[in-house]
Design a protein around this motif. Structure first.
Motif, PDB file in Angstrom:
ATOM      1  N   GLN A 131       1.725   9.215  -5.971  1.00 55.50           N
ATOM      2  CA  GLN A 131       2.221  10.565  -5.693  1.00 55.50           C
ATOM      3  C   GLN A 131       3.211  10.986  -6.773  1.00 55.50           C
ATOM      4  OE1 GLN A 131       3.935  10.989  -1.785  1.00 55.50           O
ATOM      5  NE2 GLN A 131       4.726  13.020  -2.281  1.00 55.50           N
ATOM      6  N   GLU A 145       0.828  -1.206   0.000  1.00 50.77           N
ATOM      7  CA  GLU A 145       0.000   0.000   0.000  1.00 50.77           C
ATOM      8  C   GLU A 145       0.864   1.257   0.000  1.00 50.77           C
ATOM      9  OE1 GLU A 145      -3.822  -1.978   2.286  1.00 50.77           O
ATOM     10  OE2 GLU A 145      -2.558  -0.528   3.345  1.00 50.77           O
ATOM     11  N   GLU A 146       1.929   1.193   0.783  1.00 53.91           N
ATOM     12  CA  GLU A 146       2.871   2.315   0.871  1.00 53.91           C
ATOM     13  C   GLU A 146       3.480   2.580  -0.515  1.00 53.91           C
ATOM     14  OE1 GLU A 146       4.904   5.391   2.228  1.00 53.91           O
ATOM     15  OE2 GLU A 146       3.467   4.266   3.447  1.00 53.91           O
ATOM     16  N   ARG A 199       0.976   4.142  -2.809  1.00 54.02           N
ATOM     17  CA  ARG A 199       0.814   5.560  -2.491  1.00 54.02           C
ATOM     18  C   ARG A 199       1.959   6.366  -3.100  1.00 54.02           C
ATOM     19  NH1 ARG A 199      -1.436   4.479   2.374  1.00 54.02           N
ATOM     20  NH2 ARG A 199       0.560   4.111   3.332  1.00 54.02           N
TER      21      ARG A 199
END
Ligand SMILES: [Zn+2]
Length: 173
Positions: free
Chosen positions: A76, A68-69, A72
């Motif tokens: 970004q 998930e990190e 993200r």
């Protein structure tokens, strides 16, 4: 011979002849395929089984968190690239937004509304949209224009005015 599958939610253990990922019949989520044969599993003490479950499930959670990190971070990066591209275009138009909130106890206060609009217009703002916020509930949304609906039985509410104006670039924000 069969293999042990553990549900990550209800922690139930199931045995299937293959290591393919199976779905927990109770939780309807994919289970952890351990690769452990039921013969080996049977050799473990209840405590060892619990420890195995805990360690493996924590590992999966950690993996999921990492994934998930990473997602993200990628999102970004993508957003930053898009923004950089847009800003590299000489004819790109930048906007900024601001909001005024006017109390409204049932009728339209034309004088107040007009003075707010005039004050904004003098500084280059254009009304983008307006809506009435009734008792904390967004009851009415409308694009810029003056065909605003007036409710006869309306109680205390507020009019939210969203203003827009052009700016030179992001540094003016
Ligand atoms: Zn389950």
């Amino acid at each position: 011979m069969s293999f042990v599958h553990i549900c990550q939610k209800c922690k139930a253990v199931f045995k299937y002849p293959t290591q393919d990922v199976h779905t927990c019949p109770d939780c309807s989520i994919p289970m952890l395929s351990t690769g452990i044969s039921d013969a080996d599993w049977a050799k473990l003490s209840p405590q060892q089984r619990n420890e195995y479950k805990e360690v493996e499930l924590r590992k999966r959670l950690e993996e999921q968190r990492r994934r998930e990190e990473e997602q993200r971070r990628l999102a970004q990066e993508k957003e930053e690239k898009k923004t950089a591209y847009i800003k590299s275009q000489a004819d790109y138009i930048f906007y900024e937004y601001d909001i005024d909130v006017i109390p409204n106890d049932g009728g339209v206060n034309v004088t107040l509304l007009k003075s707010v609009l005039d004050a904004r217009a003098r500084k280059g703002w254009k009304l983008h949209s307006i809506y009435s916020n009734e008792l904390g509930e967004n009851s009415h949304v409308e694009a810029a224009g003056w065909n605003r609906t007036v409710r006869i039985n309306s109680t205390a509410s507020q009019d939210v005015l969203i203003f827009e104006r052009r700016i030179m670039d992001d540094t003016q924000r």
